[in-house]
Scaffold this motif. Structure first.
Motif, PDB file in Angstrom:
ATOM      1  N   ALA A   1      78.680  22.987  17.517  1.00  0.00           N
ATOM      2  CA  ALA A   1      79.945  22.249  17.637  1.00  0.00           C
ATOM      3  C   ALA A   1      80.070  21.211  16.526  1.00  0.00           C
ATOM      4  O   ALA A   1      81.154  21.038  15.945  1.00  0.00           O
ATOM      5  N   HIS A   2      78.981  20.539  16.211  1.00  0.00           N
ATOM      6  CA  HIS A   2      79.012  19.552  15.132  1.00  0.00           C
ATOM      7  C   HIS A   2      79.271  20.223  13.784  1.00  0.00           C
ATOM      8  O   HIS A   2      80.054  19.725  12.980  1.00  0.00           O
ATOM      9  N   LEU A   3      78.628  21.357  13.543  1.00  0.00           N
ATOM     10  CA  LEU A   3      78.828  22.093  12.301  1.00  0.00           C
ATOM     11  C   LEU A   3      80.285  22.542  12.151  1.00  0.00           C
ATOM     12  O   LEU A   3      80.891  22.382  11.085  1.00  0.00           O
ATOM     13  N   VAL A   4      80.866  23.061  13.212  1.00  0.00           N
ATOM     14  CA  VAL A   4      82.266  23.495  13.174  1.00  0.00           C
ATOM     15  C   VAL A   4      83.185  22.303  12.934  1.00  0.00           C
ATOM     16  O   VAL A   4      84.145  22.392  12.165  1.00  0.00           O
ATOM     17  N   SER A   5      82.882  21.159  13.550  1.00  0.00           N
ATOM     18  CA  SER A   5      83.746  19.992  13.350  1.00  0.00           C
ATOM     19  C   SER A   5      83.652  19.463  11.923  1.00  0.00           C
ATOM     20  O   SER A   5      84.633  18.932  11.394  1.00  0.00           O
ATOM     21  N   VAL A   6      82.501  19.614  11.281  1.00  0.00           N
ATOM     22  CA  VAL A   6      82.371  19.185   9.882  1.00  0.00           C
ATOM     23  C   VAL A   6      83.111  20.154   8.962  1.00  0.00           C
ATOM     24  O   VAL A   6      83.853  19.737   8.074  1.00  0.00           O
ATOM     25  N   ILE A   7      82.926  21.452   9.172  1.00  0.00           N
ATOM     26  CA  ILE A   7      83.568  22.451   8.312  1.00  0.00           C
ATOM     27  C   ILE A   7      85.086  22.362   8.398  1.00  0.00           C
ATOM     28  O   ILE A   7      85.781  22.443   7.383  1.00  0.00           O
ATOM     29  N   PHE A   8      85.613  22.176   9.582  1.00  0.00           N
ATOM     30  CA  PHE A   8      87.061  22.152   9.767  1.00  0.00           C
ATOM     31  C   PHE A   8      87.620  20.735   9.828  1.00  0.00           C
ATOM     32  O   PHE A   8      88.669  20.499  10.422  1.00  0.00           O
ATOM     33  N   HIS A   9      86.931  19.793   9.197  1.00  0.00           N
ATOM     34  CA  HIS A   9      87.444  18.433   9.092  1.00  0.00           C
ATOM     35  C   HIS A   9      88.731  18.470   8.264  1.00  0.00           C
ATOM     36  O   HIS A   9      88.843  19.238   7.305  1.00  0.00           O
ATOM     37  N   PRO A  10      89.716  17.658   8.594  1.00  0.00           N
ATOM     38  CA  PRO A  10      90.996  17.698   7.862  1.00  0.00           C
ATOM     39  C   PRO A  10      90.878  17.494   6.350  1.00  0.00           C
ATOM     40  O   PRO A  10      91.719  17.987   5.604  1.00  0.00           O
ATOM     41  N   LEU A  11      89.845  16.810   5.890  1.00  0.00           N
ATOM     42  CA  LEU A  11      89.681  16.659   4.442  1.00  0.00           C
ATOM     43  C   LEU A  11      89.355  17.982   3.759  1.00  0.00           C
ATOM     44  O   LEU A  11      89.664  18.176   2.586  1.00  0.00           O
TER      45      LEU A  11
END
Length: 85
Positions: free
Chosen positions: A30-40
């Motif tokens: 979940a953390h990896l997905v949230s980093v990859i799909f960060h709005p930046l």
């Protein structure tokens, strides 16, 4: 004197604030997905998709020009906003 004993927790689970525990692998994913799909990062991901997976849109561009476009988009959409915040 009364000795303090700490409860031993299962190291394969990560507790949440509400008492619910989730497996560490699920939390890591979940953390990896949230980093990859960060709005930046979304503009860079979309640009990469258009440059390399939809080659008809950039037919006349060389590999070096495509890389420079991707670097420019990344620089303008990641570096500058992250620097100003």
């Amino acid at each position: 004197m009364k000795s303090l004993s700490l409860p031993i927790k299962n190291v394969t689970e990560a507790p949440l604030g509400n008492g619910v525990s989730h497996p560490l692998l699920a939390k890591w994913i979940a953390h990896l997905v949230s980093v990859i799909f960060h709005p930046l990062f979304i503009p860079v991901i979309v640009t990469w998709y258009l440059l390399y997976l939809q080659p008809g849109l950039f037919t006349g561009y060389s590999v070096q020009e495509k890389q420079m476009i991707l670097i420019r988009v990344g620089y303008n959409t990641i570096f500058f906003p992250a620097l100003t915040v």
